[in-house]
Design a protein around this motif. Structure first.
Motif, PDB file in Angstrom:
ATOM      1  N   LEU A 168       3.733  -2.100   4.298  1.00  0.00           N
ATOM      2  CA  LEU A 168       4.345  -1.151   3.368  1.00  0.00           C
ATOM      3  C   LEU A 168       4.299  -1.698   1.943  1.00  0.00           C
ATOM      4  CD1 LEU A 168       5.966   1.427   2.730  1.00  0.00           C
ATOM      5  CD2 LEU A 168       8.052   0.136   3.277  1.00  0.00           C
ATOM      6  N   SER A 169       4.608  -2.967   1.784  1.00  0.00           N
ATOM      7  CA  SER A 169       4.586  -3.576   0.451  1.00  0.00           C
ATOM      8  C   SER A 169       3.172  -3.585  -0.124  1.00  0.00           C
ATOM      9  CB  SER A 169       5.151  -5.001   0.509  1.00  0.00           C
ATOM     10  OG  SER A 169       4.322  -5.841   1.291  1.00  0.00           O
ATOM     11  N   LEU A 170       2.169  -3.827   0.719  1.00  0.00           N
ATOM     12  CA  LEU A 170       0.785  -3.813   0.248  1.00  0.00           C
ATOM     13  C   LEU A 170       0.351  -2.398  -0.131  1.00  0.00           C
ATOM     14  CD1 LEU A 170      -0.953  -6.297   2.728  1.00  0.00           C
ATOM     15  CD2 LEU A 170      -0.391  -6.673   0.323  1.00  0.00           C
ATOM     16  N   LEU A 171       0.790  -1.410   0.649  1.00  0.00           N
ATOM     17  CA  LEU A 171       0.469  -0.020   0.329  1.00  0.00           C
ATOM     18  C   LEU A 171       1.030   0.365  -1.035  1.00  0.00           C
ATOM     19  CD1 LEU A 171      -0.616   2.795   1.125  1.00  0.00           C
ATOM     20  CD2 LEU A 171       1.574   3.207   2.274  1.00  0.00           C
ATOM     21  N   LEU A 172       2.311   0.018  -1.279  1.00  0.00           N
ATOM     22  CA  LEU A 172       2.932   0.331  -2.571  1.00  0.00           C
ATOM     23  C   LEU A 172       2.284  -0.458  -3.708  1.00  0.00           C
ATOM     24  CD1 LEU A 172       6.697   0.531  -1.491  1.00  0.00           C
ATOM     25  CD2 LEU A 172       5.135   2.415  -2.025  1.00  0.00           C
ATOM     26  N   PHE A 173       1.778  -1.642  -3.398  1.00  0.00           N
ATOM     27  CA  PHE A 173       1.045  -2.425  -4.402  1.00  0.00           C
ATOM     28  C   PHE A 173      -0.228  -1.687  -4.833  1.00  0.00           C
ATOM     29  CE2 PHE A 173      -2.540  -5.418  -4.909  1.00  0.00           C
ATOM     30  CZ  PHE A 173      -2.198  -5.963  -6.138  1.00  0.00           C
ATOM     31  N   PHE A 174      -0.962  -1.156  -3.867  1.00  0.00           N
ATOM     32  CA  PHE A 174      -2.201  -0.451  -4.192  1.00  0.00           C
ATOM     33  C   PHE A 174      -1.927   0.879  -4.910  1.00  0.00           C
ATOM     34  CE2 PHE A 174      -4.037  -3.057  -0.642  1.00  0.00           C
ATOM     35  CZ  PHE A 174      -4.987  -3.713  -1.424  1.00  0.00           C
ATOM     36  N   LEU A 175      -0.772   1.475  -4.641  1.00  0.00           N
ATOM     37  CA  LEU A 175      -0.433   2.749  -5.282  1.00  0.00           C
ATOM     38  C   LEU A 175       0.097   2.561  -6.702  1.00  0.00           C
ATOM     39  CD1 LEU A 175       1.312   4.622  -2.314  1.00  0.00           C
ATOM     40  CD2 LEU A 175      -0.984   5.030  -3.231  1.00  0.00           C
ATOM     41  N   GLY A 176       0.497   1.343  -7.044  1.00  0.00           N
ATOM     42  CA  GLY A 176       1.079   1.084  -8.353  1.00  0.00           C
ATOM     43  C   GLY A 176       0.061   1.103  -9.485  1.00  0.00           C
TER      44      GLY A 176
END
Length: 740
Positions: A168-176
């Motif tokens: 989840l943290s990696l997904l939000l990183f890529f979306l940032g």
């Protein structure tokens, strides 16, 4: 207690998640920004590619070895110790265990970095620098309590939860997005590679992230099907992790300036959506999942070492090997692992030993790649893995592992080698009775010796530990027919060894000696036109019997004893059969497998199949017939041919016979499809020869078995009546061969 006693309960998922959570662990969150800021986009891409030049061959090597034989508890230690021997295995295993145990402390200390905002707040408000042990010691105590109380089962359940947070943290990183990314014109073509002199400094910082790919292998003793779960979980985690690395490096390079990347340890929190919360949470999840993976794996390595009596104290070995009665968890080994980890957590900084850990991991990976290469080079018939890597990948992985060790830190590399040498000498001192090396080296030496003997025309002598054909063939018709030589060359191509003796009839004299030299030169020059793996020589003898008596006493070309004699006759002119049959008892007196090739005027049709005919009387012959078909079929001449097995049996034996053959093919990992096994019912009015002539009329090679008792009664008639088929290989095994 044995390794088999451990209750097996896990599938592929724990292997994958243990590996991927360590691959995408603390170093990814804390050090990748610094790496991109220092070396640039292409510099870090090169770091990732070089690191995976070690880890991908290692992952493939583990996958290959795991699909050949069942990997028991201990993971990498089990593989190494069963290949290089228990003493060398224990040496590397002890270093591997210490690396895994210290890794627990490494990840727990890294876990405290997730609380950096808290530490900064305390310093800003109260002006006091809190020691990191305020967080790391309680975290280590909680982790120890959980693993000691609940074991790997809880660890795996917790692993799923923390991996979910990690992704989840990696997904939000890529979306940032950042202001820099909207203003920057970054693309792959204008990306740079800078500070090349710091390449291996950065590599040493980043490489421990790559070592996570074997984290799941240590669970081997708890897996329901290691030969499936280890290759699938390890290889997929390695490849998926590498792809994610590429995207993360691109995202970092495109989103933040190089100055910010170097100066801000948690730069990912400035990029991700909700980064101030989610990235520290992701860091905490990644470090805890990595620590969980290490704290589950390390005790199993220690337990496996103890089961093999690697320590000098019998009571210590028994205590460490003991599993908990309720679930067989290695409680005592877990206790020692947690104690070692706690010591390094209290020290608060493991940077001083981080590179030593990398050294031991590198040695482990190099050893695994070397094992895979030696198995390829040794080409034992028993090495038939379902997953096949390439020998050159394993060799490259081995050399890069050693090279990178010394490039990271030459002093530490020498220190690791010296330390392990002392450990080996110590273990070897109190375990003198254990063999230091196993058949993996002998197989490679046999192969090397075989090729050297073909070149130098010499022979050696050494015992083998597992069956493989070492055949000798005597023929005076070498210039008339080459079928016997072809058969011997197929056997000798990869899995076996062969000596071909051209017989010169007469007494030994100057004339016959000169004749033998001339004819040997003719033979060698003629056979040089093909890819030859057979040792060729001449033998001068007044009779066939005396030639056989001399030949069967010769040492094998590869240094191992000969165990098979091959004779040949012309099917259209079988007059030579009688003299072959007369010498049956002579050849069998030396415990040789007895083979007779019936040569046809029809050439071998390599595109057609190899037919193996098994009768109810072929109890001892069947396995040798199947193994020889597999060995012959391994030659490039037969690459387009399949092996077909026919079994003639009574009606009431059909189902049992079919089940036995299916089980033999599956358990033996033989490349024979189910559709290529045919059961034929005996018919009183149709003789077996008629059925064989009909079914195998177009076969490339037909293999039949015969019994010594039948030979005594039927004589040469036993080999006649096969006029409709081409070349036939008749086999009489000295003993039943094992296919496992």
């Amino acid at each position: 207690m044995s390794l088999e006693s451990t209750k097996r309960k896990f599938g592929t998922a724990p292997v994958f998640f243990t590996a991927i959570s360590t691959i995408l662990g603390a170093i990814l969150f804390l050090r990748f920004g610094y790496a991109v800021g220092t070396l640039g986009f292409w510099g870090v891409i090169c770091v990732i590619l070089l690191g995976h030049a070690v880890t991908i061959p290692t992952a493939f090597a583990i996958s290959e070895i795991a699909t050949n034989k069942r990997v028991e508890g201990g993971g990498e230690y089990f593989i190494i110790s069963r290949s290089f021997g228990l003493n060398i295995g224990a040496t590397i295993g002890l270093a591997l265990f210490m690396s895994q145990a210290i890794s627990v402390a490494f990840y727990v200390i890294a876990f405290t970095e997730a609380f950096e905002p808290v530490f900064n707040w305390v310093k800003e408000i109260y002006g006091y620098n809190l020691p990191r042990q305020v967080v790391s010691v309680p975290a280590m105590l909680v982790l120890s309590a959980l693993i000691l109380k609940k074991g790997a089962n809880l660890g795996v359940k917790a692993l799923y939860f923390v991996v979910a947070i990690l992704f989840l943290s990696l997904l939000l990183f890529f979306l940032g997005k950042t202001e820099y990314s909207s203003m920057s014109d970054f693309n792959l073509w204008n990306a740079d590679f800078r500070n090349t002199d710091n390449f291996f400094v950065v590599f040493a910082i980043i490489f421990p992230a790559f070592t996570g790919m074997t984290a799941g292998v240590g669970l081997s003793g708890d897996l329901k099907n290691p030969s499936k779960s280890i290759p699938l979980g390890t290889a997929s985690a390695t490849l998926i992790g590498m792809i994610i690395y590429f995207f993360i490096v691109y995202k970092l390079a495109a989103s933040v300036s190089s100055i910010d990347l170097v100066e801000n340890q948690l730069i990912m929190s400035k990029i991700a959506l909700g980064g101030a919360i989610i990235i520290p949470l992701g860091l905490a999840a990644s470090t805890i999942s990595s620590a969980l993976g290490s704290v589950m794996v390390a005790p199993r390595t220690l337990q496996a070492l103890s089961i093999d009596n690697s320590f000098p104290s019998k009571r210590l070995n028994q205590w460490l090997a003991k599993g908990r009665d309720s679930d067989s968890e290695p409680f005592n080994s877990s206790l020692i692992t947690c104690a070692i980890a706690m010591v390094f957590v209290l020290l608060g900084d493991v940077n001083a030993v981080a590179e030593i850990i990398s050294m031991f991991f590198m040695l482990t990976y190099g050893a695994l790649c070397l094992i895979s290469f030696l198995n390829h080079f040794g080409s034992s018939p028993s090495y038939r893995p379902s997953f096949k890597s390439k020998w050159f990948l394993s060799l490259i992985g081995f050399f890069i592992s050693i090279w990178v060790m010394f490039k990271i830190n030459t002093l530490y590399a020498f220190g690791a080698v010296v330390l392990m040498s002392f450990i080996y000498l110590f273990i070897n001192r109190y375990h003198k009775h254990r063999n230091g090396l196993e058949s993996i080296f002998l197989n490679s030496l046999y192969q090397f010796n075989r090729n050297m003997q073909v070149f130098l025309q010499k022979a050696g002598k050494r015992k083998v530990r597992e069956w493989r054909p070492s055949a000798i063939c005597i023929s005076k018709d070498s210039f008339e027919r080459d079928t016997a030589f072809k058969l011997l060359n197929w056997i000798s191509y990869k899995y076996g060894f062969g000596t071909y003796l051209h017989r010169i009839e007469g007494y030994y004299s100057t004339a016959t000696y000169q004749q033998s030299k001339e004819e040997l030169d003719r033979l060698i020059n003629g056979f040089d036109k093909i890819e030859n793996h057979v040792y060729v020589d001449t033998i001068i003898s007044p009779s066939y019997t005396s030639a056989i008596a001399q030949a069967i006493q010769l040492p094998g070309i590869a240094g191992m004893e000969n165990n098979m004699v091959i004779f040949e006759f012309d099917k259209e002119n079988p007059g030579k059969l009688d003299v072959i049959i007369e010498n049956y008892s002579l050849a069998r007196s030396g415990n040789f497998d007895f083979c007779i090739l019936g040569s046809s005027q029809r050439k071998f049709n390599y595109k057609n199949n190899i037919h193996v005919w098994i009768k109810s009387s072929d109890t001892d012959n069947a396995n040798l017939m199947i193994l020889l078909s597999f060995i012959i079929g391994g030659h490039p001449d037969w690459r387009k041919a399949d092996i077909k097995i026919f079994s003639i049996c009574k009606k009431n034996q059909a189902i049992e016979t079919r089940e036995q053959l299916d089980k033999l093919v599956i358990s033996g990992r033989l490349p024979i499809s189910n559709s290529n096994i045919e059961i034929i019912l005996e018919q009183e009015d149709i003789p077996p020869r008629q059925i064989i002539n009909k079914k195998s009329a177009n076969a490339g090679l037909t293999i039949l078995g015969f019994r010594g008792e039948t030979l005594k009664h039927e004589k040469s008639e036993l080999f006649k009546g096969y006029s409709e088929i081409g070349n036939v290989l008749f086999i009489n095994a000295n003993s039943q061969k094992s296919i496992d």
